[in-house]
Write a protein that holds these residues in place. Structure first.
Motif, mmCIF file in Angstrom:
data_model
loop_
_atom_site.group_PDB
_atom_site.id
_atom_site.type_symbol
_atom_site.label_atom_id
_atom_site.label_comp_id
_atom_site.label_asym_id
_atom_site.label_seq_id
_atom_site.Cartn_x
_atom_site.Cartn_y
_atom_site.Cartn_z
ATOM 1 N N LYS A 256 0.698 -1.316 0.108
ATOM 2 C CA LYS A 256 -0.138 -0.031 0.046
ATOM 3 C C LYS A 256 0.765 1.082 0.037
ATOM 4 C CE LYS A 256 -4.214 2.266 2.293
ATOM 5 N NZ LYS A 256 -4.862 2.025 1.198
ATOM 6 N N GLU A 257 0.766 2.029 -0.985
ATOM 7 C CA GLU A 257 1.607 3.176 -1.127
ATOM 8 C C GLU A 257 0.874 4.475 -0.416
ATOM 9 O OE1 GLU A 257 4.085 5.527 -4.734
ATOM 10 O OE2 GLU A 257 2.332 4.411 -5.212
ATOM 11 N N GLU A 258 1.924 5.063 0.402
ATOM 12 C CA GLU A 258 1.339 6.343 1.192
ATOM 13 C C GLU A 258 1.546 7.377 0.367
ATOM 14 O OE1 GLU A 258 -0.374 6.227 3.970
ATOM 15 O OE2 GLU A 258 -0.060 4.136 4.094
ATOM 16 N N LYS A 259 0.694 8.304 0.208
ATOM 17 C CA LYS A 259 0.620 9.488 -0.830
ATOM 18 C C LYS A 259 1.780 10.591 0.090
ATOM 19 C CE LYS A 259 -3.055 8.573 -3.870
ATOM 20 N NZ LYS A 259 -4.281 8.994 -4.405
ATOM 21 N N ASN A 260 0.915 11.286 1.067
ATOM 22 C CA ASN A 260 1.432 12.279 1.674
ATOM 23 C C ASN A 260 1.682 13.601 0.921
ATOM 24 O OD1 ASN A 260 1.181 10.950 4.201
ATOM 25 N ND2 ASN A 260 3.429 9.986 3.906
ATOM 26 N N GLY A 261 0.957 13.797 -0.247
ATOM 27 C CA GLY A 261 1.077 14.868 -0.994
ATOM 28 C C GLY A 261 2.122 14.595 -2.039
ATOM 29 N N ARG A 262 2.911 13.862 -2.045
ATOM 30 C CA ARG A 262 3.719 13.263 -3.199
ATOM 31 C C ARG A 262 2.994 12.850 -4.364
ATOM 32 N NH1 ARG A 262 9.154 12.434 -2.435
ATOM 33 N NH2 ARG A 262 9.941 12.853 -0.482
ATOM 34 N N ILE A 263 3.560 12.864 -5.608
ATOM 35 C CA ILE A 263 2.979 12.294 -6.725
ATOM 36 C C ILE A 263 3.085 10.659 -6.439
ATOM 37 C CG2 ILE A 263 3.009 11.935 -9.187
ATOM 38 C CD1 ILE A 263 4.319 14.788 -9.396
ATOM 39 N N GLU A 264 1.975 9.997 -6.291
ATOM 40 C CA GLU A 264 2.301 8.465 -6.007
ATOM 41 C C GLU A 264 2.875 7.963 -7.344
ATOM 42 O OE1 GLU A 264 -1.681 6.561 -6.489
ATOM 43 O OE2 GLU A 264 -2.424 8.277 -7.359
#
Length: 435
Positions: A256-264
């Motif tokens: 599961k990828e955490e975005k936290n504002g970054r471009i996924e």
């Protein structure tokens, strides 16, 4: 520029860098713009919208007018904003009334009218920035921008720099709305050549190739004669399925990828864009072939891979299945053989089922049921319909579909009354195939 209501590290850094641009030399200014581009990459949606405002654009225009900001650096910054806007899937308002937008509009017209010494690169850059800021442009400006950007997108040079420009050009073309009526002789040969050249040489990035298809498929809504080109000349079903399968191999679906504002992960973003445009295509397509059955099968596999950790992707898939069931051109046999039918039956039995899956899964079966009724689909031969009904009923009985619907009925009755399930029927018989 107005002070941010609530500054974060990213917005504060962006504001500081922007305020320093007017005091820098050309080289230092470009370096600051590069730093600002990196800050934009890190922003979440709220941060992005807090800096990309009409006030920012008016301030940029003022700085350009006073020779405090080089036009080239303004273009670099706006193109990065646009790129992140697309990849982060952030809706931005129309900045038609900003002074910077008016400057771009004036410069585009003046540059295009030049008979000698026209700066094609500048015209492309201006057009790309203009399309970012204005969604209400005239048909005349649409043609200038489209033709200029399309020419840039046709560059076959395979250097990294050129391919980045080609990717940006195709990304802008893909943003042209489907309700913009454009004569196909103005674009069809060029966009076909771009797609066919890539099919032979694999010269485009994943995002550029997807964007080329998106531009063309969006034109289908108002140009029905593109059906033949898409299906039989360019092999849309085969190409979309292949691209989705290649992109899917690049994603670790178990993590599961955490975005936290970054471009996924860029591959996930492009997969989402493919699903959306395939959804449009299967909804509007007037031709059916086996390649499209294979494409639906690829979407089924994508749903299975993404449903645990990438729910946004799986949600898009389930909506696609529901929309596809509406189009009478899409063969019901294709939905059976591709696995879409069985997949939705499985999902309706899950104890952890969510609203989106329930709503779209049930509508999927309502739409198929109506198509299997003789009075709803007069084109289907009687014997063929009878055989299809038998197959559908057998699958439903195997999976306990009748028990599922009966167990849902009281819940549905309540939620429809509360308008949470707008579009679903209160009549339980609408969920069954009548023999």
């Amino acid at each position: 520029m107005q002070k941010m209501k609530q500054e974060t590290n990213n917005t504060k850094k962006f504001t500081e860098l922007f305020s320093q641009l007017g005091n820098d030399s050309a080289d230092d200014q470009k370096q600051k713009v590069e730093e600002m581009k990196e800050v934009i990459n890190e922003m979440d949606e709220e941060e992005f919208k807090s800096v990309f405002t009409k006030e920012l654009l008016n301030e940029m225009d003022k700085m350009i007018k006073e020779r405090m900001l080089l036009m080239g650096n303004a273009i670099l910054l706006l193109k990065r904003i646009r790129y992140c806007n697309v990849l982060k899937n952030i809706w931005i308002p129309c900045f038609e009334e900003s002074s910077l937008n008016k400057r771009f509009k004036k410069m585009i017209i003046e540059e295009d009218m030049k008979k000698d010494g026209k700066n094609e690169k500048l015209l492309v850059d201006l057009c790309e920035c203009y399309l970012t800021l204005d969604k209400c442009f005239s048909y005349e400006l649409l043609l200038i921008c489209m033709l200029s950007i399309l020419k840039a997108a046709s560059d076959k040079e395979e250097t990294d720099e050129v391919q980045k420009e080609v990717e940006m050009a195709l990304l802008e073309l893909s943003s042209l709305g489907m309700w913009k009526k454009i004569d196909q002789e103005l674009y069809l040969n060029e966009i076909k050549e771009i797609i066919q050249y890539h099919q032979e040489h694999r010269n485009l990035t994943y995002l550029a190739y997807q964007s080329a298809w998106e531009f063309l498929i969006k034109r289908l809504r108002l140009n029905e004669n593109l059906n033949e080109v898409l299906a039989n000349e360019l092999h849309s079903g085969r190409e979309a399925a292949r691209e989705l399968e290649e992109l899917s191999k690049c994603v670790d679906w178990k993590r599961k990828e955490e975005k936290n504002g970054r471009i996924e992960a860029k591959e996930v973003i492009i997969i989402g864009r493919w699903i959306d445009i395939v959804d449009n295509y299967l909804t509007w397509s007037a031709l059916w072939n086996e390649e499209l059955a294979g494409l639906i099968s690829s979407i089924v596999q994508l749903f299975r891979a993404s449903r645990d950790n990438y729910r946004e992707i799986s949600y898009r898939c389930i909506v696609l299945f529901k929309n596809t069931a509406t189009n009478g051109v899409v063969k019901i046999e294709g939905l059976l053989e591709s696995g879409a039918f069985d997949l939705i039956l499985e999902e309706l039995q899950q104890s952890t089922m969510d609203f989106i899956t329930t709503f779209n899964g049930l509508l999927f079966f309502i739409k198929l049921t109506r198509r299997l009724n003789e009075e709803e689909d007069e084109k289907m031969e009687k014997e063929k319909r009878k055989e299809l009904k038998r197959k559908v009923l057998e699958r439903m009985e195997e999976e306990g579909y009748e028990d599922i619907i009966i167990s849902f009925h009281e819940v549905l009755n309540f939620h429809i009354y509360q308008r949470f399930y707008y579009g679903l029927s209160l009549n339980i018989s609408d969920y069954f195939v009548n023999v």
